[in-house]
Design an enzyme around this catalytic site. Structure first.
Site, PDB file in Angstrom:
ATOM      1  N   ASN A 375       0.815  -1.204   0.000  1.00 37.66           N
ATOM      2  CA  ASN A 375       0.000   0.000   0.000  1.00 37.66           C
ATOM      3  C   ASN A 375       0.856   1.264   0.000  1.00 37.66           C
ATOM      4  O   ASN A 375       1.012   1.918  -1.022  1.00 37.66           O
ATOM      5  CB  ASN A 375      -0.951   0.004   1.199  1.00 37.66           C
ATOM      6  CG  ASN A 375      -2.089   0.996   1.045  1.00 37.66           C
ATOM      7  OD1 ASN A 375      -1.984   1.982   0.316  1.00 37.66           O
ATOM      8  ND2 ASN A 375      -3.198   0.756   1.728  1.00 37.66           N
ATOM      9  N   ASP A 376       1.444   1.588   1.155  1.00 34.23           N
ATOM     10  CA  ASP A 376       2.209   2.834   1.266  1.00 34.23           C
ATOM     11  C   ASP A 376       3.343   2.922   0.256  1.00 34.23           C
ATOM     12  O   ASP A 376       3.654   4.011  -0.236  1.00 34.23           O
ATOM     13  CB  ASP A 376       2.790   2.968   2.677  1.00 34.23           C
ATOM     14  CG  ASP A 376       1.704   3.242   3.718  1.00 34.23           C
ATOM     15  OD1 ASP A 376       0.650   3.780   3.340  1.00 34.23           O
ATOM     16  OD2 ASP A 376       1.924   2.912   4.899  1.00 34.23           O
ATOM     17  N   VAL A 377       3.974   1.798  -0.064  1.00 35.77           N
ATOM     18  CA  VAL A 377       5.143   1.816  -0.948  1.00 35.77           C
ATOM     19  C   VAL A 377       4.762   2.048  -2.399  1.00 35.77           C
ATOM     20  O   VAL A 377       5.632   2.170  -3.264  1.00 35.77           O
ATOM     21  CB  VAL A 377       5.950   0.509  -0.822  1.00 35.77           C
ATOM     22  CG1 VAL A 377       6.493   0.355   0.583  1.00 35.77           C
ATOM     23  CG2 VAL A 377       5.122  -0.708  -1.224  1.00 35.77           C
ATOM     24  N   SER A 416       0.744   4.001   7.387  1.00 37.57           N
ATOM     25  CA  SER A 416       0.904   5.443   7.570  1.00 37.57           C
ATOM     26  C   SER A 416      -0.421   6.122   7.857  1.00 37.57           C
ATOM     27  O   SER A 416      -0.458   7.268   8.290  1.00 37.57           O
ATOM     28  CB  SER A 416       1.519   6.056   6.314  1.00 37.57           C
ATOM     29  OG  SER A 416       0.616   5.956   5.221  1.00 37.57           O
TER      30      SER A 416
END
Length: 449
Positions: A375-377, A416
């Site tokens: 997700n965040d990456v 995050s």
């Protein structure tokens, strides 16, 4: 003299072991050399011990506990286990420092250094373990004047440290131990889940430097060398991690990341619609592709989907001639190298696995990006939204692929707390469900034709 030579041989094996761990192809050999070095070190140390029976029982107990957890702990729980091991290393240094002072050691400064670093490593690691294990919130935990309190405790610890070295008063040493344990707790509390890979690496480095301090205290050269290896490698890894996140180590350790999870994208998500597809749709599109890039994340680790993911890649390549590559972000998962270890466990060829800087330019030529549990990456806000806590972090450019499949249980945000607008992009298709089950259905669809 034989003991000194044995220590030198053990240290040599440790150095070669760390060097071998730099490549997946030699990592297994590196582990074996590290085990051999530790075995030599233990045997040599036994000749310096007065109570061999008690020491042997302690070693046996530690071996039983270690083997138990090595067999029981799943790959997804490795970060928690590493956090515990870091903490135990710090606790060992702390207890040795206290024992040395009680026994009248004159190396006050060395023991004090070992105590301070070891105690912070211990208490900080326990908080990291609790966050990773879900025993407490993984989000940053903050309160008013928190940093000021940390500063006061740090200054008080330094003052007591100086007073102890000058006076040798053991009571001051105990007060120092209590303060630095508290400081370790408070330092890790405000660090959010997204920064945990860096925190684990830093705490690992702390445990190494604590061993160095104790090594000087008891005049053990092997402990000094080994501690320096662990401390230096952990520090270097921490630097690599924060560089990959485009953050400073100071900002990570000061914490607060992920406290404010409100972003501009969250308010507009209600008006957006994410397209959903089926595993059969994904199989049809991928079998007609020329290039597919797979992006694994922690969701893949939780679902233990790495083996079926390898099957999907093999079917695409062997049955349909599709070029398949894996793209690994440095901070994917919950510890450095988490995805690499999982893929290696599934016997994914090393030559098919690429780091961010080596694969990012290829997304624009890929027909499909298959994002499984990440997700965040992959969040493009890291490149465009200066108000986002992800801003500045290098991310995988999956949005440049012709079609992006996201395998997730829902549209929830990553660690995050930032929503990923890529879920609503025109070229994105969501595949809702368990990562392992969804991928298995794709494999079945590929093999039915």
């Amino acid at each position: 003299m034989p003991i000194s030579l044995s220590y030198l041989l053990a240290a040599s094996f440790f150095i070669i072991s760390i060097r071998s761990l730099s490549s997946p192809k030699t990592a297994r050999l590196g582990n074996l050399l590290g085990i051999l070095g530790m075995f030599i070190a233990i045997i040599a140390t036994m000749f310096l011990i007065n109570d061999i029976l008690l020491t042997s029982l302690a070693i046996l107990l530690g071996a039983v506990v270690g083997i138990f957890f090595a067999l029981k702990v799943k790959m997804t729980s490795l970060p928690q286990m590493i956090a515990v091991f870091n903490g135990l290393g710090g606790l060992s240094a702390t207890l040795i420092a206290i024992a040395e002072i009680i026994n009248g050691s004159s190396a006050l400064l060395d023991n004090t250094i070992g105590l301070i670093i070891g105690a912070v490593a211990f208490s900080g690691s326990m908080i990291a373990f609790a966050k990773l294990q879900g025993l407490m919130s993984a989000r940053a935990i903050t309160f008013p004047l928190q940093q000021l309190l940390n500063l006061v405790i740090a200054v008080a610890s330094i003052a007591i440290c100086i007073m102890f070295i000058q006076s040798g008063n053991i009571e001051l040493f105990y007060w120092l131990a209590a303060l630095v344990v508290l400081l370790g707790f408070l330092l890790v509390l405000p660090i959010g889940g997204a920064d945990m890979p860096v925190v684990i690496s830093v705490l690992n480095s702390y445990s190494g430097w604590a061993a160095v301090g104790i090594g000087f205290s008891i005049n053990n050269h092997l402990l000094i060398i080994t501690g320096a290896l662990v401390g230096a490698s952990g520090a270097i890894l921490s630097y690599i991690m924060v560089k990959a996140m485009n953050r400073s180590l100071l900002s990570v350790m000061l914490g607060g990341f992920g406290v404010d999870n409100k972003t501009s994208s969250a308010s507009s998500s209600e008006a957006k619609v994410a397209k959903a597809g089926s595993p059969q749709d994904a199989a049809f599109i991928m079998e007609n592709a020329n290039k597919v890039i797979i992006v694994p994340g922690y969701g893949m680790a939780v679902a233990q989907a790495q083996h079926v993911l390898r099957e999907m890649a093999e079917d695409l390549h062997n049955l349909y001639g599709v070029e398949v590559k894996y793209a690994i972000h440095p901070v994917a998962g919950r510890m450095p190298g988490h995805m690499n270890v999982l893929l290696a466990e599934a016997n994914v060829p090393y030559e098919d696995v690429f780091e961010l800087e080596d694969i990012n330019r290829e997304f624009s030529t890929a027909d499909v990006a298959y994002v499984i549990g990440a997700n965040d990456v992959t969040n493009p806000l890291a490149k465009t939204d200066s108000s986002s806590p992800l801003y500045g972090m290098p991310v995988l450019d999956v949005e440049k692929a012709k079609t992006v499949f996201f395998v997730k249980r829902s549209l929830s945000a990553g660690y995050s707390g930032v929503e990923n607008p890529l879920f609503f992009a025109d070229n994105t298709i969501m595949l809702y469900g368990d990562a392992k089950q969804v991928t298995a259905e794709i494999v079945n669809a590929l093999e039915e034709k």
